[in-house]
Motif scaffolding. Structure first.
Motif, short mmCIF file in Angstrom:
data_model
loop_
_atom_site.label_atom_id
_atom_site.label_comp_id
_atom_site.label_asym_id
_atom_site.label_seq_id
_atom_site.Cartn_x
_atom_site.Cartn_y
_atom_site.Cartn_z
N GLU A 47 0.83 -1.21 0.00
CA GLU A 47 0.00 0.00 0.00
C GLU A 47 0.87 1.26 0.00
O GLU A 47 0.48 2.29 -0.56
CB GLU A 47 -0.93 0.01 1.21
CG GLU A 47 -2.02 -1.05 1.17
CD GLU A 47 -3.04 -0.80 0.06
OE1 GLU A 47 -3.13 0.34 -0.43
OE2 GLU A 47 -3.74 -1.76 -0.31
N GLY A 51 -0.34 0.52 -3.75
CA GLY A 51 -1.36 -0.53 -3.75
C GLY A 51 -1.07 -1.61 -4.78
O GLY A 51 -0.32 -1.39 -5.74
N SER A 233 3.36 -4.81 -6.56
CA SER A 233 3.35 -3.38 -6.85
C SER A 233 3.67 -3.06 -8.30
O SER A 233 3.49 -1.92 -8.74
CB SER A 233 4.36 -2.66 -5.95
OG SER A 233 5.70 -2.88 -6.39
N THR A 269 -2.47 -8.54 2.60
CA THR A 269 -3.39 -7.68 3.37
C THR A 269 -2.90 -7.41 4.78
O THR A 269 -3.51 -6.64 5.52
CB THR A 269 -4.79 -8.32 3.45
OG1 THR A 269 -4.68 -9.62 4.06
CG2 THR A 269 -5.42 -8.47 2.07
#
Length: 276
Positions: A47, A51, A233, A269
């Motif tokens: 992130e 993200g 990424s 996550t």
């Protein structure tokens, strides 16, 4: 200020070189800071890089050298049971390479890494056999492994795509590799090149030269986790390498092989470099 730290250290140690133990030491510090920053902000490192650009990425089980057909096939069977749909061999014997291709499950894709075992003439002959057997790529086919011009000659004569890059360090190294070799699968190793700050620039080179980014890694630990976040990424990423050791042998980190869905690792996550 991770990127500033990276540049300051790189500049300070530049008189001693731009690769080897210099960039490997910087990588250790730099990756620890990315993990800390992600955990502090309670977000996955991917992130912090904008993200994930993939929902999932295919992974292959990277086997150690086993030297016997039966042992290789047994580990491929174990890897398939875990959920892998691809495996990479580290074998030199054309007999073993052929027997494994003929004995592996039909839905298991195969790659071959020989760590620079052949000379250029031998490598072209092996490449012809690999193409006939359906191998996806031929990795680091010749010695010296950084002889870019010789790799380019092999690539021009090879009917199977070449992979390489794990023994390059600087951005200049990768530019030379991509300019002269004709490789299809680019394999930088995040712990060699200086960490994530350097990795993002290598990703841009992969896009510029329109090659498949496949982060190289043979450790179950922070380097694997960092490689996965990095891979997610970049739009150039096509494969993730996951070490697969024989039963009863483990890396000291205690990190486990990631769970797979249809042969793929799902987007991270967890906080920092954690996957979930």
């Amino acid at each position: 200020a991770i990127t500033r730290m990276w540049h300051e250290l790189s500049e300070h140690f530049s008189r001693y070189g731009d690769g080897g133990v210099i960039t490997m030491a910087i990588a250790g510090l730099e990756l620890a800071l990315w993990d800390l920053k992600g955990k502090t902000l309670e977000v996955p490192v991917v992130e912090l890089l904008g993200g994930p650009v993939h929902e999932a990425l295919p992974a292959y089980a990277s086997l150690p050298p086993l030297r016997e057909t039966e042992r290789v096939l047994a580990e491929i069977s174990r890897a398939a049971a875990h959920g892998f749909r691809a495996a990479k061999l580290h074998e030199h014997s054309l007999r073993v390479i052929t027997e494994v291709a003929n004995g592996a499950p039909t839905d298991m894709s195969l790659m071959l890494d020989v760590n620079g075992h052949y000379d250029p003439v031998e490598a072209v002959g092996v490449a012809q056999a690999l193409a006939a057997l359906g191998y996806i790529w031929f990795e680091e086919p010749i010695h010296p492994m950084r002889d870019h011009r010789a790799i380019g000659r092999v690539a021009a004569a090879s009917p199977v795509p070449l992979a390489g890059g794990e023994n390059e360090y600087s951005l200049r190294d990768f530019e030379a590799l991509l300019r002269h070799t004709g490789i299809t699968f680019l394999q930088p190793e995040i712990t060699k090149i200086g960490g994530l700050s350097a990795a993002t620039r290598v990703s841009a080179l992969a896009e510029l030269h329109n090659v498949a980014l496949c982060p190289h890694n043979f450790r179950l630990g922070p380097s694997l986790l960092a490689s996965i976040h990095w891979g997610f990424s970049s739009p150039a990423t096509r494969w993730l390498e996951v070490p697969w050791l024989p039963e009863g042998i483990e890396f000291s980190s205690g990190v486990k092989v990631p769970p797979l869905e249809d042969g793929k690792v799902m987007a991270p996550t967890g906080m920092g470099f954690e996957l979930t």
